[in-house]
Design an enzyme around this catalytic site. Structure first.
Site, PDB file in Angstrom:
ATOM      1  N   ALA A  90     -14.470  90.279 -72.323  1.00 59.24           N
ATOM      2  CA  ALA A  90     -15.584  90.444 -71.400  1.00 59.24           C
ATOM      3  C   ALA A  90     -16.843  90.037 -72.153  1.00 59.24           C
ATOM      4  O   ALA A  90     -16.860  90.036 -73.393  1.00 59.24           O
ATOM      5  CB  ALA A  90     -15.667  91.887 -70.950  1.00 59.24           C
ATOM      6  N   GLU A 144      -6.443  90.960 -71.073  1.00 62.07           N
ATOM      7  CA  GLU A 144      -6.202  91.704 -69.830  1.00 62.07           C
ATOM      8  C   GLU A 144      -6.048  90.771 -68.634  1.00 62.07           C
ATOM      9  O   GLU A 144      -5.189  90.983 -67.778  1.00 62.07           O
ATOM     10  CB  GLU A 144      -7.350  92.707 -69.609  1.00 62.07           C
ATOM     11  CG  GLU A 144      -7.350  93.787 -70.686  1.00 62.07           C
ATOM     12  CD  GLU A 144      -8.569  94.698 -70.642  1.00 62.07           C
ATOM     13  OE1 GLU A 144      -9.676  94.226 -70.975  1.00 62.07           O
ATOM     14  OE2 GLU A 144      -8.424  95.862 -70.259  1.00 62.07           O
ATOM     15  N   GLY A 202     -10.873  91.627 -72.604  1.00 64.97           N
ATOM     16  CA  GLY A 202     -10.720  91.201 -71.211  1.00 64.97           C
ATOM     17  C   GLY A 202      -9.903  89.926 -71.072  1.00 64.97           C
ATOM     18  O   GLY A 202      -9.237  89.719 -70.051  1.00 64.97           O
ATOM     19  N   GLU A 244     -11.524  96.217 -78.345  1.00 61.54           N
ATOM     20  CA  GLU A 244     -12.699  96.912 -77.796  1.00 61.54           C
ATOM     21  C   GLU A 244     -13.094  98.134 -78.611  1.00 61.54           C
ATOM     22  O   GLU A 244     -14.254  98.523 -78.661  1.00 61.54           O
ATOM     23  CB  GLU A 244     -12.437  97.344 -76.353  1.00 61.54           C
ATOM     24  CG  GLU A 244     -12.324  96.199 -75.357  1.00 61.54           C
ATOM     25  CD  GLU A 244     -10.902  95.736 -75.117  1.00 61.54           C
ATOM     26  OE1 GLU A 244     -10.027  95.922 -76.010  1.00 61.54           O
ATOM     27  OE2 GLU A 244     -10.650  95.185 -74.033  1.00 61.54           O
TER      28      GLU A 244
END
Ligand code: HXC
Length: 257
Positions: free
Chosen positions: A65, A111, A108, A131
């Site tokens: 992300a 993911e 992300g 993260e």
């Protein structure tokens, strides 16, 4: 359609979507999400398209992300905007989406790869959920999907240490279906996608739904769901055609009905 952060190319019945924020290693910001959701909606609605491939660059599928976008946010804003919830819509794409991962698939990025129906990995692929090093955690399903994919021991170790898994380990652990030399990754993924796109479309959707049900239900409910969908396929023209074609020793011609 033209997008700011992704490239979309139709190759026969396959939609090839390339994440395209090279300067940020394809960090996933809200524009990428918006572009991707629009592209997936078009893909699902387009009868000429049967399967999609989602890929990044040689260096990064996606490095996570967008940290710069999240940096200044507080709890109230994150909670009020239900930050990342939009990614759930990506998983509702009804036709298959293959992730073709080269280089980094972190946070992300890992993911999103796991939200796809399966992952083909280049020998350069590196997966991780780093993260924790930022003081946070996976936020787009990583702690759940990684655990289901590779089991608790590896998932827990990866989330707690942030270490990366290379392609070999990811294949051994069942995170990816196959490893492909990096130079052939996209071509091979498009080839696999083309084979899927040439299958009878209703059977494709049904097979995708039933494998996904294995993640969401008990074994008994899943087996029941499978059997009912299987029965349902006997109401399709493509079932009659597929079985007739087999008996007559010729290829089937699908109508998607
Ligand atoms: C924003 C990013 C980024 C990210 C890389 N960049 N990852 N920007 N968000 N996730 C940017 C860098 O800031 C840099 O921009 C440019 O991309 C190139 O990155 P470098 O670090 O210079 O490249 P390199 O040295 O090759 O290192 C590659 C890397 C490293 C190991 C992948 O970039 C890295 O560790 N990235 C962060 C990985 C990560 O923590 N991902 C998880 C994110 S959190 P400039 O402008 O400096 O050139 C996440 C959260 C989900 O995904 C839920 C949490 C709430």
């Amino acid at each position: 359609a033209e997008y700011e952060t992704i490239l979309v190319e139709k190759r026969g019945r396959v939609t090839l979507v390339t994440l395209n924020r090279p300067k940020a290693l394809n960090a996933l910001n809200s524009q990428i999400l918006a572009d991707l959701l629009a592209a997936m909606a078009d893909f699902d609605a387009d009868d000429s398209q049967g399967c999609a491939v989602l890929t990044g660059s040689e260096k990064a599928f996606a490095a996570g992300a967008d940290i710069k976008e999240m940096q200044g946010q507080g709890f109230a804003e994150m909670y009020a905007s239900n930050f990342f919830a939009g990614w759930e819509d990506f998983t509702r794409t009804r036709k298959p989406v293959i992730a073709a991962v080269a280089g980094y698939a972190l946070g992300g990025g890992c993911e999103v790869a796991m939200m796809c129906d399966f992952i083909l990995a280049a020998d350069t692929a590196k997966f991780g959920q780093p993260e924790i090093k930022l003081g946070v955690s996976p936020g787009m399903g990583g702690s759940q999907r990684l655990t289901r994919a590779v089991g608790k021991a590896k998932a827990m170790e990866m989330c707690l240490t942030g270490r990366m898994m290379d392609a070999e380990e990811a294949e051994r652990a069942g995170l990816v279906s196959r490893i492909i030399p990096a130079t052939d990754l996209v071509e091979e993924a498009v080839k696999v996608a083309t084979a899927i796109a040439e299958m009878p479309p209703l059977a494709v959707k049904a097979n995708k739904e039933m494998v996904n049900a294995a993640y969401e239900t008990t074994l008994q409910q899943g087996v029941q769901f499978e059997r009912r969908l299987f029965h349902g396929l006997f109401g399709t023209e493509d079932q009659s055609e597929g079985m007739a074609a087999f008996v007559e020793k010729r290829p089937g011609k699908w109508t998607g009905k």
